[in-house]
Design a protein around this motif. Structure first.
Motif, PDB file in Angstrom:
ATOM      1  N   HIS A 340      28.561  -9.579  15.635  1.00  0.00           N
ATOM      2  CA  HIS A 340      29.200 -10.407  14.676  1.00  0.00           C
ATOM      3  C   HIS A 340      29.171 -10.996  12.918  1.00  0.00           C
ATOM      4  CE1 HIS A 340      29.340 -11.710  19.231  1.00  0.00           C
ATOM      5  NE2 HIS A 340      30.403 -12.488  19.126  1.00  0.00           N
ATOM      6  N   ALA A 341      28.598 -10.007  12.262  1.00  0.00           N
ATOM      7  CA  ALA A 341      28.469  -9.155  11.160  1.00  0.00           C
ATOM      8  C   ALA A 341      30.305  -9.885  10.653  1.00  0.00           C
ATOM      9  CB  ALA A 341      28.156  -7.969  10.690  1.00  0.00           C
ATOM     10  N   SER A 342      31.168  -9.621  11.150  1.00  0.00           N
ATOM     11  CA  SER A 342      32.393  -9.939   9.962  1.00  0.00           C
ATOM     12  C   SER A 342      32.615 -11.367  10.499  1.00  0.00           C
ATOM     13  CB  SER A 342      34.030  -8.747  11.482  1.00  0.00           C
ATOM     14  OG  SER A 342      33.472  -9.046  12.559  1.00  0.00           O
ATOM     15  N   ILE A 343      32.105 -12.378  10.726  1.00  0.00           N
ATOM     16  CA  ILE A 343      32.200 -13.385  10.901  1.00  0.00           C
ATOM     17  C   ILE A 343      31.706 -13.516   9.536  1.00  0.00           C
ATOM     18  CG2 ILE A 343      32.223 -16.240  12.125  1.00  0.00           C
ATOM     19  CD1 ILE A 343      32.283 -14.074  15.091  1.00  0.00           C
ATOM     20  N   PRO A 344      32.474 -14.395   8.729  1.00  0.00           N
ATOM     21  CA  PRO A 344      31.497 -15.052   7.154  1.00  0.00           C
ATOM     22  C   PRO A 344      30.279 -16.029   8.262  1.00  0.00           C
ATOM     23  CG  PRO A 344      33.652 -15.666   7.403  1.00  0.00           C
ATOM     24  CD  PRO A 344      33.661 -14.930   8.936  1.00  0.00           C
ATOM     25  N   LYS A 345      29.028 -15.441   7.107  1.00  0.00           N
ATOM     26  CA  LYS A 345      28.030 -16.344   7.796  1.00  0.00           C
ATOM     27  C   LYS A 345      28.071 -17.395   7.933  1.00  0.00           C
ATOM     28  CE  LYS A 345      23.292 -17.033   5.448  1.00  0.00           C
ATOM     29  NZ  LYS A 345      22.678 -16.161   6.465  1.00  0.00           N
ATOM     30  N   GLU A 346      28.852 -18.662   6.821  1.00  0.00           N
ATOM     31  CA  GLU A 346      29.111 -20.481   6.695  1.00  0.00           C
ATOM     32  C   GLU A 346      29.432 -20.704   8.224  1.00  0.00           C
ATOM     33  OE1 GLU A 346      30.044 -18.501   4.582  1.00  0.00           O
ATOM     34  OE2 GLU A 346      32.346 -19.445   3.849  1.00  0.00           O
ATOM     35  N   GLU A 347      30.817 -19.808   8.802  1.00  0.00           N
ATOM     36  CA  GLU A 347      31.685 -19.684   9.722  1.00  0.00           C
ATOM     37  C   GLU A 347      30.539 -19.349  10.862  1.00  0.00           C
ATOM     38  OE1 GLU A 347      34.773 -21.618  10.749  1.00  0.00           O
ATOM     39  OE2 GLU A 347      34.234 -21.641   7.941  1.00  0.00           O
ATOM     40  N   ARG A 348      29.693 -18.526  11.208  1.00  0.00           N
ATOM     41  CA  ARG A 348      28.587 -18.398  12.234  1.00  0.00           C
ATOM     42  C   ARG A 348      27.726 -19.225  12.357  1.00  0.00           C
ATOM     43  NH1 ARG A 348      26.981 -12.963   9.494  1.00  0.00           N
ATOM     44  NH2 ARG A 348      25.132 -14.325   8.867  1.00  0.00           N
ATOM     45  N   GLU A 349      27.484 -19.710  11.366  1.00  0.00           N
ATOM     46  CA  GLU A 349      26.598 -20.653  11.411  1.00  0.00           C
ATOM     47  C   GLU A 349      26.447 -22.051  12.023  1.00  0.00           C
ATOM     48  OE1 GLU A 349      23.468 -20.832   8.240  1.00  0.00           O
ATOM     49  OE2 GLU A 349      23.197 -18.839   8.776  1.00  0.00           O
ATOM     50  N   LYS A 350      27.840 -22.255  11.552  1.00  0.00           N
ATOM     51  CA  LYS A 350      28.562 -23.521  12.502  1.00  0.00           C
ATOM     52  C   LYS A 350      28.296 -23.601  13.846  1.00  0.00           C
ATOM     53  CE  LYS A 350      32.345 -24.285   9.179  1.00  0.00           C
ATOM     54  NZ  LYS A 350      33.835 -24.282   8.198  1.00  0.00           N
ATOM     55  N   THR A 351      28.680 -22.094  14.270  1.00  0.00           N
ATOM     56  CA  THR A 351      28.605 -22.330  15.822  1.00  0.00           C
ATOM     57  C   THR A 351      26.665 -21.720  16.366  1.00  0.00           C
ATOM     58  OG1 THR A 351      29.399 -19.258  16.247  1.00  0.00           O
ATOM     59  CG2 THR A 351      31.153 -21.299  15.968  1.00  0.00           C
ATOM     60  N   GLY A 352      26.866 -21.982  15.337  1.00  0.00           N
ATOM     61  CA  GLY A 352      24.646 -21.175  15.958  1.00  0.00           C
ATOM     62  C   GLY A 352      24.175 -20.077  16.350  1.00  0.00           C
ATOM     63  N   ILE A 353      25.655 -19.186  15.356  1.00  0.00           N
ATOM     64  CA  ILE A 353      25.416 -18.551  14.981  1.00  0.00           C
ATOM     65  C   ILE A 353      24.167 -17.548  13.859  1.00  0.00           C
ATOM     66  CG2 ILE A 353      25.663 -14.823  14.925  1.00  0.00           C
ATOM     67  CD1 ILE A 353      28.224 -17.008  16.103  1.00  0.00           C
ATOM     68  N   VAL A 354      22.823 -18.056  14.136  1.00  0.00           N
ATOM     69  CA  VAL A 354      21.796 -18.044  12.696  1.00  0.00           C
ATOM     70  C   VAL A 354      21.405 -16.374  12.744  1.00  0.00           C
ATOM     71  CG1 VAL A 354      20.835 -20.440  12.857  1.00  0.00           C
ATOM     72  CG2 VAL A 354      20.133 -18.698  14.368  1.00  0.00           C
TER      73      VAL A 354
END
Ligand code: P1T
Length: 379
Positions: A340-354
């Motif tokens: 999931h590295a291709s998803i920007p960090k802030e978008e990732r973290e919104k869905t729980g991918i910390v």
């Protein structure tokens, strides 16, 4: 025919030439014609190949559809669906989905003028808030990768029907053994067949299955025109893998359950994501639309400790640190830096991918060995 028989016989007939029980690998690009246009139904292997056709029938049978299509990868299958759209069309998609799908949507199709709304669909009623006259597709991944969110397919289907929008469901994590989206009202079911369908981490492939003939015609047209097909050797391997799907899935589910409970009781683990827990926000929906909860489990370490998460994946021995999932062997993954590295960090973290999230694809090894491995790795 029951599902466990369909994996072996669904859509299949014995080879007409010699009665071969397995479909032969028709390693040919082209087929003899007696006079122009006169042939045995096959002209050129991008359009049709007998080994691929056998596989496409198997896909259709497993998903209770009428038409199956095989592609060179899961993303190629999604790409074919996207080619049903045109500039100005809008898509409502799960916000927590495979990073490569997100990249395809945002980096390729947004530049062609397709607009995407990435939304949390835990409450599927929210989908309707984003529907307008340009909405042409609802794209649902359930369970989601990697957060194991569950989306109510029936509810999504009723919204799609009401507004005459296509509903596509990425059924990669569940497989047709656990969940059959067409029977729940979806129009298109998609698979990264690379994963559980193939099951042995040796083939990259995608699948689509539909019921509607017009939709099937449009997709076959795209498949032939764009050409992202899979070859006969891979089709053969996929057919071989599918024959044991039901027995593999049964063990994936058993082992996944044991691992999820083990992690949930571990003092160094903060949270475990697995739809089989009664505490999972959509456990009841999972229970109603799936027959079991699958072999994927994600978790975060106590205090969201990134260093500790990295140590765990490095320490694991039986769980190989690698991209992909759904094979007989157990894999671990670090979504934030890998899938999931291709998803920007802030978008990732919104869905729980910390950064401390670890994803496990629990294989079908002896569960005691898997527990031992987790025990030594987490400490
Ligand atoms: O890798 P490919 O066969 O192209 O499939 C893409 C894809 C689509 N949908 C889901 C739910 C997926 O998980 C994938 C691929 N996923 C990985 C490679 C992964 O490790 O998550």
């Amino acid at each position: 025919m029951k599902f466990n028989t369909k994996t072996i016989h669904g859509g299949q007939e014995h080879d007409k030439a010699y009665g071969a029980v397995m479909p032969p690998i028709y390693q040919t690009t082209t087929y003899a014609q007696t006079t122009p246009g006169e042939h045995k139904g096959f002209q050129y292997s991008r359009t049709l190949n007998p080994t691929r056709s056998a596989l496409e029938k198997s896909f259709a049978s497993l998903e209770k559809g009428d038409f199956g299509l095989a592609f060179g990868s899961g993303l190629a299958a999604i790409d074919a669906v996207m080619k049903l759209l045109k500039s100005g069309d809008e898509v409502i998609s799960t916000n927590d989905l495979y990073g490569g799908t997100y990249r395809l949507f945002t980096k390729i199709y947004e530049s062609f003028g397709v607009k995407f709304h990435f939304i949390g669909m835990d409450n599927a009623d929210r989908i309707e808030d984003y529907v307008n006259e340009n909405t042409k597709l609802i794209w649902v991944e359930t369970p989601t990768n990697p957060m194991l969110n569950i989306i109510d397919i029936k509810k999504a289907a009723s919204i799609a029907k009401k507004h005459s929008i296509l509903l596509g469901v990425d059924n990669t994590f569940a497989t047709p053994y656990l969940q059959q989206p067409l029977s729940l009202g979806a129009d298109i079911v998609m698979h990264s067949a690379t994963k559980y369908l193939g099951g042995h981490s040796d083939v990259v492939m995608g699948a689509l299955v539909v019921k509607d003939e017009d939709l099937a015609e449009r997709l076959y047209y795209i498949q032939n025109s764009s050409g992202a097909i899979c070859g006969p050797q891979d089709s053969f391997l996929m057919l071989r893998g599918i024959k044991t799907l039901h027995v593999r899935m049964q063990r994936h589910c058993e082992n996944g359950k044991a691992v999820a409970h083990y992690l949930n009781n571990h003092p160094k683990i903060e949270k475990v994501y697995w739809p089989g827990f009664e505490s999972h926000p959509n456990h009841d929906i999972a229970k109603s639309q799936m027959s079991d909860f699958g072999g994927m489990v994600s978790f975060v370490t106590k205090g969201n400790n990134y260093q500790q998460a990295i140590k765990i994946v490095e320490n694991l021995k039986l769980f190989t640190l690698a991209e992909s999932l759904g094979g007989v062997e157990s894999l671990s993954g670090h979504p934030a830096s890998m899938t999931h590295a291709s998803i920007p960090k802030e978008e990732r973290e919104k869905t729980g991918i910390v950064d401390s999230l670890i994803r496990l694809s629990v294989g079908i090894e002896d569960v005691d060995d898997l527990m031992e491995d987790l025990k030594q790795a987490i400490g």
